[in-house]
Design an enzyme around this catalytic site. Sequence first.
Site, mmCIF file in Angstrom:
data_model
loop_
_atom_site.group_PDB
_atom_site.id
_atom_site.type_symbol
_atom_site.label_atom_id
_atom_site.label_comp_id
_atom_site.label_asym_id
_atom_site.label_seq_id
_atom_site.Cartn_x
_atom_site.Cartn_y
_atom_site.Cartn_z
ATOM 1 N N GLY A 13 -11.792 75.337 3.425
ATOM 2 C CA GLY A 13 -11.875 76.777 3.244
ATOM 3 C C GLY A 13 -13.317 77.246 3.158
ATOM 4 O O GLY A 13 -14.216 76.682 3.791
ATOM 5 N N LEU A 14 -13.537 78.312 2.375
ATOM 6 C CA LEU A 14 -14.875 78.896 2.201
ATOM 7 C C LEU A 14 -15.485 79.323 3.525
ATOM 8 O O LEU A 14 -16.676 79.124 3.773
ATOM 9 C CB LEU A 14 -15.803 77.911 1.478
ATOM 10 C CG LEU A 14 -15.403 77.523 0.045
ATOM 11 C CD1 LEU A 14 -16.371 76.489 -0.510
ATOM 12 C CD2 LEU A 14 -15.351 78.747 -0.848
ATOM 13 N N CYS A 15 -14.660 79.902 4.403
ATOM 14 C CA CYS A 15 -15.176 80.393 5.690
ATOM 15 C C CYS A 15 -14.666 81.818 5.940
ATOM 16 O O CYS A 15 -14.287 82.168 7.062
ATOM 17 C CB CYS A 15 -14.778 79.464 6.827
ATOM 18 S SG CYS A 15 -13.030 79.035 6.904
ATOM 19 N N GLY A 16 -14.685 82.616 4.885
ATOM 20 C CA GLY A 16 -14.307 84.019 5.035
ATOM 21 C C GLY A 16 -12.825 84.174 5.391
ATOM 22 O O GLY A 16 -11.966 83.423 4.935
#
Length: 303
Positions: free
Chosen positions: A87-90
């Site tokens: 994750g952590l990709c908008g």
Amino acid sequence: MPGIKEIRTKIKSVQNTRKITKAMEMVAASKMRKAQERMRASRPYAEKVREIAAHMMQTHPDYRHPYMEERTDIKAVGVVLVTTDKGLCGGLNTNISRLLLARLKEFEAKGIKVQTTALGNKGLSLLTRIGSNLVSNEVQLGDQPHLDRLIGALKVQLDDYLDGKIDALYVASTHFVNTMKQEPTIMRLLPLPDGLADPFVAGSVKSDNEAAAIESSYQWDYIFEPDAKSVIDDLLTRYVEGLVYQAVAENMASEQSARMVAMKAASDNAKKVIGDLQLVYNKTRQAAITKEISEIVGGAAAV
């Protein structure tokens, strides 16, 4: 109002978070350049395979590969969902998931059965959560796509298409436009369009006049070994595999770009929060000092 110690602890916590997001931004920027180079390097191969395949299909117009046969009565389709492993990709995974769920509702409304394949851990979690008919999956793809790992999951869908279990195959992935823009797309992988137009380029389908002009201007003559059918079958299989590889490469480039932008926004927000907390900290500290001075002055006056 919180005490000085609590504010100082919170400032330290946000500073540590900002260090992490800043480091992740720099790592994503480095990986983004490599992913974009890898994606652009694979485009000429896919274009040349598509060109040769189109030429050979014109050389042998009587032979129709099963991948190019349009089926009028669509009863079942397959969907390959390409997402990231982390994750952590908008909103990258959220956007493609929202588009896929809308398409699945359309199939359900028409009474069309759907079987799915997940490429990426986030997609696997989504398809498992909604209870879809998951027939294959491949996760932990890493930072570089490897065709030998993708073929296994893809072959299940291709075999079902050849056996007539599904009548069409779609690929849901994120198309890389530029560093700031990535578009979720669902393209039809099978059956292939006439002329083998590039599904990643809008407006790539040529008109009948343009196609006729190209066909009359160029004549292709191939020597086939062992025979034309075997060569065309093998080439179209490689072409389909190349399309999936290109979709995964585009998704990986989109992932690193989106992560870099998301981490930069997080770092900027953390910097702003630190500034606001430091302002509150200074006001609280000044108020405490003023209070202590007032108490000293008041005590001296009483004496």
